[in-house]
Design a protein around this motif. Structure first.
Motif, PDB file in Angstrom:
ATOM      1  N   VAL A  84       2.695  -1.841   9.976  1.00  0.00           N
ATOM      2  CA  VAL A  84       2.745  -2.809   8.885  1.00  0.00           C
ATOM      3  C   VAL A  84       3.540  -2.303   7.690  1.00  0.00           C
ATOM      4  CG1 VAL A  84       0.522  -3.856   9.473  1.00  0.00           C
ATOM      5  CG2 VAL A  84       0.591  -2.002   7.819  1.00  0.00           C
ATOM      6  N   LEU A  85       4.104  -3.258   6.972  1.00  0.00           N
ATOM      7  CA  LEU A  85       4.595  -3.014   5.630  1.00  0.00           C
ATOM      8  C   LEU A  85       3.450  -3.423   4.723  1.00  0.00           C
ATOM      9  CD1 LEU A  85       6.771  -2.502   3.421  1.00  0.00           C
ATOM     10  CD2 LEU A  85       7.322  -4.943   3.621  1.00  0.00           C
ATOM     11  N   ALA A  86       2.919  -2.475   3.957  1.00  0.00           N
ATOM     12  CA  ALA A  86       1.776  -2.732   3.091  1.00  0.00           C
ATOM     13  C   ALA A  86       2.190  -2.436   1.647  1.00  0.00           C
ATOM     14  CB  ALA A  86       0.602  -1.860   3.498  1.00  0.00           C
ATOM     15  N   ILE A  87       1.865  -3.370   0.746  1.00  0.00           N
ATOM     16  CA  ILE A  87       2.325  -3.273  -0.635  1.00  0.00           C
ATOM     17  C   ILE A  87       1.143  -3.495  -1.571  1.00  0.00           C
ATOM     18  CG2 ILE A  87       3.934  -4.222  -2.331  1.00  0.00           C
ATOM     19  CD1 ILE A  87       5.497  -5.286   0.232  1.00  0.00           C
ATOM     20  N   THR A  88       0.992  -2.605  -2.525  1.00  0.00           N
ATOM     21  CA  THR A  88      -0.084  -2.723  -3.504  1.00  0.00           C
ATOM     22  C   THR A  88       0.277  -3.772  -4.562  1.00  0.00           C
ATOM     23  OG1 THR A  88       0.832  -1.001  -4.927  1.00  0.00           O
ATOM     24  CG2 THR A  88      -0.726  -0.291  -3.205  1.00  0.00           C
ATOM     25  N   ARG A  89      -0.669  -4.113  -5.405  1.00  0.00           N
ATOM     26  CA  ARG A  89      -0.440  -5.110  -6.463  1.00  0.00           C
ATOM     27  C   ARG A  89       0.662  -4.659  -7.416  1.00  0.00           C
ATOM     28  NH1 ARG A  89       1.225  -8.840  -8.589  1.00  0.00           N
ATOM     29  NH2 ARG A  89       0.193 -10.188 -10.064  1.00  0.00           N
ATOM     30  N   ASP A  90       0.792  -3.332  -7.615  1.00  0.00           N
ATOM     31  CA  ASP A  90       1.827  -2.824  -8.512  1.00  0.00           C
ATOM     32  C   ASP A  90       3.093  -2.388  -7.750  1.00  0.00           C
ATOM     33  OD1 ASP A  90       0.626  -0.601  -7.381  1.00  0.00           O
ATOM     34  OD2 ASP A  90       0.432   0.500  -9.260  1.00  0.00           O
ATOM     35  N   ASN A  91       3.294  -2.987  -6.578  1.00  0.00           N
ATOM     36  CA  ASN A  91       4.522  -2.854  -5.782  1.00  0.00           C
ATOM     37  C   ASN A  91       4.821  -1.457  -5.247  1.00  0.00           C
ATOM     38  OD1 ASN A  91       5.044  -5.561  -5.797  1.00  0.00           O
ATOM     39  ND2 ASN A  91       6.470  -5.471  -7.514  1.00  0.00           N
ATOM     40  N   HIS A  92       3.805  -0.715  -4.862  1.00  0.00           N
ATOM     41  CA  HIS A  92       4.022   0.517  -4.111  1.00  0.00           C
ATOM     42  C   HIS A  92       4.005   0.125  -2.636  1.00  0.00           C
ATOM     43  CE1 HIS A  92       2.875   2.376  -7.939  1.00  0.00           C
ATOM     44  NE2 HIS A  92       3.691   3.325  -7.537  1.00  0.00           N
ATOM     45  N   ALA A  93       5.137   0.335  -1.966  1.00  0.00           N
ATOM     46  CA  ALA A  93       5.299  -0.093  -0.572  1.00  0.00           C
ATOM     47  C   ALA A  93       5.260   1.098   0.363  1.00  0.00           C
ATOM     48  CB  ALA A  93       6.619  -0.835  -0.407  1.00  0.00           C
ATOM     49  N   SER A  94       4.664   0.891   1.535  1.00  0.00           N
ATOM     50  CA  SER A  94       4.669   1.915   2.578  1.00  0.00           C
ATOM     51  C   SER A  94       4.631   1.222   3.932  1.00  0.00           C
ATOM     52  CB  SER A  94       3.474   2.862   2.423  1.00  0.00           C
ATOM     53  OG  SER A  94       2.258   2.149   2.520  1.00  0.00           O
ATOM     54  N   ILE A  95       5.089   1.959   4.928  1.00  0.00           N
ATOM     55  CA  ILE A  95       4.989   1.495   6.302  1.00  0.00           C
ATOM     56  C   ILE A  95       3.961   2.381   6.971  1.00  0.00           C
ATOM     57  CG2 ILE A  95       6.212   1.199   8.485  1.00  0.00           C
ATOM     58  CD1 ILE A  95       8.716   0.565   6.763  1.00  0.00           C
ATOM     59  N   ALA A  96       2.981   1.762   7.609  1.00  0.00           N
ATOM     60  CA  ALA A  96       1.842   2.507   8.130  1.00  0.00           C
ATOM     61  C   ALA A  96       1.355   1.903   9.442  1.00  0.00           C
ATOM     62  CB  ALA A  96       0.708   2.485   7.110  1.00  0.00           C
ATOM     63  N   SER A  97       0.484   2.647  10.101  1.00  0.00           N
ATOM     64  CA  SER A  97      -0.220   2.155  11.288  1.00  0.00           C
ATOM     65  C   SER A  97      -1.587   1.662  10.847  1.00  0.00           C
ATOM     66  CB  SER A  97      -0.409   3.270  12.314  1.00  0.00           C
ATOM     67  OG  SER A  97       0.828   3.683  12.820  1.00  0.00           O
ATOM     68  N   THR A  98      -2.023   0.550  11.424  1.00  0.00           N
ATOM     69  CA  THR A  98      -3.349   0.016  11.071  1.00  0.00           C
ATOM     70  C   THR A  98      -4.394   0.623  11.996  1.00  0.00           C
ATOM     71  OG1 THR A  98      -2.866  -1.926  12.420  1.00  0.00           O
ATOM     72  CG2 THR A  98      -2.561  -2.143  10.044  1.00  0.00           C
ATOM     73  N   GLU A  99      -4.810   1.800  11.619  1.00  0.00           N
ATOM     74  CA  GLU A  99      -5.838   2.480  12.390  1.00  0.00           C
ATOM     75  C   GLU A  99      -7.199   1.943  11.994  1.00  0.00           C
ATOM     76  OE1 GLU A  99      -4.928   6.588  11.744  1.00  0.00           O
ATOM     77  OE2 GLU A  99      -2.978   6.373  12.699  1.00  0.00           O
ATOM     78  N   LYS A 100      -8.231   2.441  12.634  1.00  0.00           N
ATOM     79  CA  LYS A 100      -9.582   1.903  12.497  1.00  0.00           C
ATOM     80  C   LYS A 100     -10.034   1.680  11.057  1.00  0.00           C
ATOM     81  CE  LYS A 100     -14.295   2.721  13.953  1.00  0.00           C
ATOM     82  NZ  LYS A 100     -15.230   3.657  14.550  1.00  0.00           N
ATOM     83  N   ASP A 101      -9.795   2.632  10.167  1.00  0.00           N
ATOM     84  CA  ASP A 101     -10.295   2.526   8.795  1.00  0.00           C
ATOM     85  C   ASP A 101      -9.183   2.200   7.796  1.00  0.00           C
ATOM     86  OD1 ASP A 101     -12.923   3.112   9.577  1.00  0.00           O
ATOM     87  OD2 ASP A 101     -12.498   5.259   9.568  1.00  0.00           O
ATOM     88  N   PHE A 102      -8.237   1.352   8.186  1.00  0.00           N
ATOM     89  CA  PHE A 102      -7.136   0.988   7.291  1.00  0.00           C
ATOM     90  C   PHE A 102      -7.711   0.313   6.046  1.00  0.00           C
ATOM     91  CE2 PHE A 102      -3.609  -1.597   5.762  1.00  0.00           C
ATOM     92  CZ  PHE A 102      -2.577  -0.657   5.781  1.00  0.00           C
ATOM     93  N   PRO A 103      -7.359   0.772   4.834  1.00  0.00           N
ATOM     94  CA  PRO A 103      -7.980   0.275   3.588  1.00  0.00           C
ATOM     95  C   PRO A 103      -7.426  -1.084   3.130  1.00  0.00           C
ATOM     96  CG  PRO A 103      -6.335   1.934   3.087  1.00  0.00           C
ATOM     97  CD  PRO A 103      -6.402   1.837   4.594  1.00  0.00           C
ATOM     98  N   LEU A 104      -7.895  -2.163   3.710  1.00  0.00           N
ATOM     99  CA  LEU A 104      -7.405  -3.507   3.397  1.00  0.00           C
ATOM    100  C   LEU A 104      -7.459  -3.835   1.913  1.00  0.00           C
ATOM    101  CD1 LEU A 104      -9.122  -5.492   6.289  1.00  0.00           C
ATOM    102  CD2 LEU A 104      -6.758  -4.708   6.171  1.00  0.00           C
ATOM    103  N   GLU A 105      -8.547  -3.433   1.256  1.00  0.00           N
ATOM    104  CA  GLU A 105      -8.757  -3.788  -0.147  1.00  0.00           C
ATOM    105  C   GLU A 105      -7.711  -3.179  -1.086  1.00  0.00           C
ATOM    106  OE1 GLU A 105     -10.526   0.023   0.808  1.00  0.00           O
ATOM    107  OE2 GLU A 105     -10.777  -1.918   1.766  1.00  0.00           O
ATOM    108  N   LYS A 106      -6.963  -2.211  -0.616  1.00  0.00           N
ATOM    109  CA  LYS A 106      -5.955  -1.518  -1.432  1.00  0.00           C
ATOM    110  C   LYS A 106      -4.671  -2.344  -1.601  1.00  0.00           C
ATOM    111  CE  LYS A 106      -3.374   2.835  -1.277  1.00  0.00           C
ATOM    112  NZ  LYS A 106      -3.172   4.085  -0.562  1.00  0.00           N
ATOM    113  N   TYR A 107      -4.459  -3.348  -0.724  1.00  0.00           N
ATOM    114  CA  TYR A 107      -3.149  -4.006  -0.662  1.00  0.00           C
ATOM    115  C   TYR A 107      -3.165  -5.452  -1.143  1.00  0.00           C
ATOM    116  CZ  TYR A 107      -1.975   0.229   1.691  1.00  0.00           C
ATOM    117  OH  TYR A 107      -1.783   1.557   1.961  1.00  0.00           O
ATOM    118  N   TRP A 108      -2.061  -5.854  -1.743  1.00  0.00           N
ATOM    119  CA  TRP A 108      -1.835  -7.199  -2.270  1.00  0.00           C
ATOM    120  C   TRP A 108      -1.062  -8.038  -1.258  1.00  0.00           C
ATOM    121  CZ3 TRP A 108      -3.666 -10.153  -5.928  1.00  0.00           C
ATOM    122  CH2 TRP A 108      -2.921 -11.210  -6.458  1.00  0.00           C
ATOM    123  N   THR A 109      -0.128  -7.398  -0.571  1.00  0.00           N
ATOM    124  CA  THR A 109       0.717  -8.069   0.417  1.00  0.00           C
ATOM    125  C   THR A 109       0.863  -7.155   1.622  1.00  0.00           C
ATOM    126  OG1 THR A 109       1.997  -9.103  -1.363  1.00  0.00           O
ATOM    127  CG2 THR A 109       2.989  -9.111   0.823  1.00  0.00           C
TER     128      THR A 109
END
Length: 189
Positions: A84-109
């Protein structure tokens, strides 16, 4: 390719919102319809989805988050949807794997794709499958090493003599040329 400066305070990244109609997760639109409907400056394809292949009610493959709301839950196994491309509310973007404990609440988009095509500045070498080696229209995203820039890229295809498309390895090569350090292949077309 469009390079987006994530430090620009006027930038907000947005993905297709959750539909009010059950049982499907969202309502798809063509890219140009989505752009106009939501009054955006630019739009690209992202998650793979079903049923294929026209606009309407859809279930997405992999994580999708729109303005902090989970539209589609992450998947943890399989080739498509776990990256996934995961982006926080303040536009910090990263590409990551959605493993078991992926922190959904951390991301805006967030949007999911298929292959990680650029890893730590190197083009990813993957098992040769028809999907990866055949030239197709492609859509991809990349993030610069310092995290400042998000690259949005589309490659046209299936037009012999004009534009053939690209393999996923070629997608990684193009993203690298344009300054990405990490890259993800999305649903093209």
């Amino acid at each position: 390719v469009m390079r987006v400066d994530l430090r620009d305070p006027d930038i907000e990244l947005f993905s297709t919102p959750k539909t009010a109609k059950a049982p499907m997760e969202t309502t798809s639109e063509t890219t140009s319809e989505f752009l106009l409907h939501h009054k955006l400056a630019v739009a690209i394809n992202s998650n793979f989805y079903a049923p294929c292949c026209s606009p309407g009610e859809k279930d997405l493959t992999g994580l999708a988050i729109s303005r902090g709301e989970v539209v589609s839950r992450p998947v943890t196994t399989g080739a498509t949807g776990t990256k996934v491309l995961a982006i926080t509310r303040d536009n910090h973007a990263s590409i990551a794997s959605t493993e078991k404990d992926f922190p959904l609440e951390k991301y805006w988009t967030a949007v999911a794709g298929s292959d990680w095509v650029l890893v730590a500045g190197e083009v990813a070498k993957k098992e040769a499958t028809a999907f990866r080696t055949t030239a197709h229209p492609r859509t991809a995203v990349g993030v610069s090493q310092d995290g400042r820039y998000l690259l949005l890229m589309t490659i046209d295809g299936r037009q012999p003599g004009w534009s053939d498309g690209a393999s996923t390895e070629e997608v990684g090569e193009w993203l690298k040329r344009f300054g990405a350090h990490e890259g993800l292949n999305l649903d093209g077309g």
